[in-house]
Design an enzyme around this catalytic site. Structure first.
Site, PDB file in Angstrom:
ATOM      1  N   SER A 246       0.763  -1.016  -0.056  1.00  0.00           N
ATOM      2  CA  SER A 246      -0.043   0.026   0.017  1.00  0.00           C
ATOM      3  C   SER A 246       0.876   1.258   0.061  1.00  0.00           C
ATOM      4  O   SER A 246       1.958   1.324   0.471  1.00  0.00           O
ATOM      5  CB  SER A 246      -0.989  -0.207   1.006  1.00  0.00           C
ATOM      6  OG  SER A 246      -0.302   0.847   2.208  1.00  0.00           O
ATOM      7  N   LYS A 247       0.327   2.313  -0.578  1.00  0.00           N
ATOM      8  CA  LYS A 247       0.943   3.752  -0.863  1.00  0.00           C
ATOM      9  C   LYS A 247       1.082   4.073   0.749  1.00  0.00           C
ATOM     10  O   LYS A 247       2.326   4.684   1.125  1.00  0.00           O
ATOM     11  CB  LYS A 247       0.350   4.402  -1.501  1.00  0.00           C
ATOM     12  CG  LYS A 247       1.070   5.503  -1.815  1.00  0.00           C
ATOM     13  CD  LYS A 247       0.045   6.833  -2.411  1.00  0.00           C
ATOM     14  CE  LYS A 247       0.795   7.977  -2.762  1.00  0.00           C
ATOM     15  NZ  LYS A 247       0.198   9.070  -3.563  1.00  0.00           N
ATOM     16  N   ARG A 248       0.217   3.993   1.360  1.00  0.00           N
ATOM     17  CA  ARG A 248       0.105   4.527   2.965  1.00  0.00           C
ATOM     18  C   ARG A 248       1.277   3.689   3.633  1.00  0.00           C
ATOM     19  O   ARG A 248       2.155   4.512   4.360  1.00  0.00           O
ATOM     20  CB  ARG A 248      -1.079   4.082   3.470  1.00  0.00           C
ATOM     21  CG  ARG A 248      -1.851   5.562   4.057  1.00  0.00           C
ATOM     22  CD  ARG A 248      -3.253   5.095   4.662  1.00  0.00           C
ATOM     23  NE  ARG A 248      -3.624   3.822   3.944  1.00  0.00           N
ATOM     24  CZ  ARG A 248      -3.694   2.821   4.800  1.00  0.00           C
ATOM     25  NH1 ARG A 248      -3.314   2.818   6.186  1.00  0.00           N
ATOM     26  NH2 ARG A 248      -4.579   1.732   4.312  1.00  0.00           N
ATOM     27  N   GLY A 250       4.062   3.087   2.632  1.00  0.00           N
ATOM     28  CA  GLY A 250       5.373   3.636   1.760  1.00  0.00           C
ATOM     29  C   GLY A 250       5.715   2.632   0.840  1.00  0.00           C
ATOM     30  O   GLY A 250       6.870   2.765   0.302  1.00  0.00           O
TER      31      GLY A 250
END
Ligand code: GLU
Length: 479
Positions: A246-248, A250
């Site tokens: 996930s982008k969250r 990183g």
């Protein structure tokens, strides 16, 4: 004919899972001589991010996944865009209403909220299902906000997924989902089915989070009397910590990876192997080879791990296998930045670093000694395995200097012949001559090439100068 589609929502972030879906859709189409299309699923206006469509197109271009058709966009074709097709979905929803497979619902938010069982489940209770045609017309004429819902029939729904096998669920678990929202836009769930049918899609590839919605889609196909496509739901991709990418957290997007110095070909190759294995142990595949080898049999339902260490190795492999001319072009910017000495042949430097790097940004640290001899300690001359110490290194350097000062032709072959003749004359081990020369010329414990290649690379004046400096250093440390 096989037809596949990549159907992203323009939410701005092309993560590895999205790219894998696009890649597999592309490969299935190419494998069977079919057509691959791009469809932007932008009917949820709240989620849309400015510039996201261009980012998707750019990513596909960079990854080499060209789509084969689309509406004319002034000379070039563009992707299919759902928000430009709203009227089509409305027409189809109305067709289902007319057939008794869908119905208008006028329940307001407050009423729907009251259906919530407190656990977040709020199955619609079909209050509007039995409205008469006249009541519906009156409500519509009065401008009461409405949606259109799918009427889920009784019974079970079974289907076969190419990865997960046969799946059966009881329709009683399904909600009469909304097909057309109160703003007149279709839901993703509806537009997706209508478009897959109208665009003659034969194979649908997507993340397994859609597996549970698939029975609802199949009931829509049945309601229209349409043929159901082949489904290929893909398992999750995890990061090295075993978490969902996930982008969250990183985890890198395709763009981030490019920025970090990974080659698009290496990224695509690595992603192809996240959930698919070839029948043999081959690991390096060009896109063309993948298009020939990819098959549904090699897909697995176990989650795969996106391993950056492996991608790093693969990136190096791509550099090592690259045509030297292409590598030279790619590395020239970095080489010019790092090596300003006009006498040094940058093509030769490129040749030397090509087998030794995983990233272009590793080049400067490998070649920084060319322009400026680093400050180094005389202890560098002492190497146990080479059987060198400061004393025998000093002797070797003196002899090498003498021999090379009188060398007529300063090319690699002559240098090599002269140095090895000297080693023989002195009756010493190769390393006892080569290690001190390499050290004096590079000032580093490692260099991209050996002693005689270094002499050739640096040229006569610089090489002799550095040999003299080495001698001075060893003399001063023995004082
Ligand atoms: N628009 C959906 C998404 O971005 C696509 C799902 C599908 O391929 O059917 O996840």
């Amino acid at each position: 004919m096989v037809r596949t589609r990549y159907a992203p929502s323009p939410t701005g972030y092309m993560h590895i899972g999205n790219l894998r879906t696009a890649l597999y859709e592309y490969l299935i189409a190419k494998r069977y001589g079919g057509i691959f299309i791009l469809r932007i699923e932008d009917t949820d206006r709240n989620r849309e991010v400015y510039g996201a469509v261009e980012k998707i197109r750019q990513t596909l271009r960079t990854a080499g996944l060209a789509y084969d058709e689309g509406p004319d966009a002034g000379g070039e074709f563009g992707p299919y865009v759902q928000s430009e097709r709203v009227e089509i979905y409305m027409r189809h929803a109305q067709e289902l209403v007319d057939k008794g497979k869908a119905y208008y619902c006028f329940c307001d938010k407050k009423r729907l909220e009251s259906l919530d069982d407190g656990l977040g489940n709020s199955k619609y209770d079909r209050r509007c299902l039995n409205l008469s045609k006249e009541e519906v017309k009156r409500n519509l004429d009065d401008g009461i906000p409405w949606v259109i819902r799918q009427l889920i029939p009784e019974g079970d729904t079974a289907f076969v997924d190419q990865v997960y096998g046969e799946i059966t669920i009881s329709n009683s678990e399904l909600d009469d989902q909304i097909l057309i929202k109160s703003d007149g836009m279709p839901t993703y769930n509806f537009a997706n089915v209508v478009d897959d049918h109208l665009m003659l899609i034969t194979h649908v590839v997507r993340g397994n989070e859609y597996l549970s919605s698939t029975p609802k889609y199949n009931l829509l196909y049945d309601a229209f009397g349409w043929q159901i496509p082949t489904y290929i739901h893909l398992p999750l991709i995890l990061n090295e910590k075993g978490e969902k990418l996930s982008k969250r957290r990183g985890d890198a997007s395709f763009e981030d990876l490019l920025e970090a110095g990974f080659l698009p070909e290496a990224i695509v190759n690595c992603i192809a192997l996240l959930g698919w294995s070839p029948s043999d142990n081959q690991e390096i595949f060009s896109l063309e080879e993948l298009s020939r080898s990819f098959d549904l049999k090699g897909l697995s339902k176990s989650p795969s791990t996106f391993d950056v260490t492996k991608l790093t190795w693969m990136n190096g492999e791509y550099f090592r296998r690259m045509d030297p001319e292409k590598f030279y072009e790619l590395s020239l910017g970095s080489l010019k930045e790092s090596v300003k000495l006009k006498s040094v042949d940058l093509k030769k430097v490129a040749e030397l670093v090509q087998p030794r790097i995983n990233f272009i940004h590793e080049i400067p640290a490998l070649v920084d000694f060319i322009d400026a001899l680093p400050e180094y300690d005389a202890s560098l001359y002492t190497h146990k395995k080479m059987k060198t110490n400061s004393q025998n290194s000093l002797e070797s350097l003196k002899k090498a200097l003498q021999a090379l000062e009188s060398l007529d032709c300063w090319d690699e072959q002559s240098l090599h012949a002269r140095i090895f003749k000297l080693i023989e004359e002195l009756g010493i081990k190769n390393g006892q001559m080569l290690w001190p020369i390499r050290t004096a010329l590079s000032g580093k414990p490692s260099s991209p090439c050996g002693a005689t290649e270094l002499c050739a690379l640096l040229g006569r004046d610089l090489s002799l100068k550095r040999l003299r400096l080495g001698i001075e250093k060893l003399i001063s440390c023995s004082d």
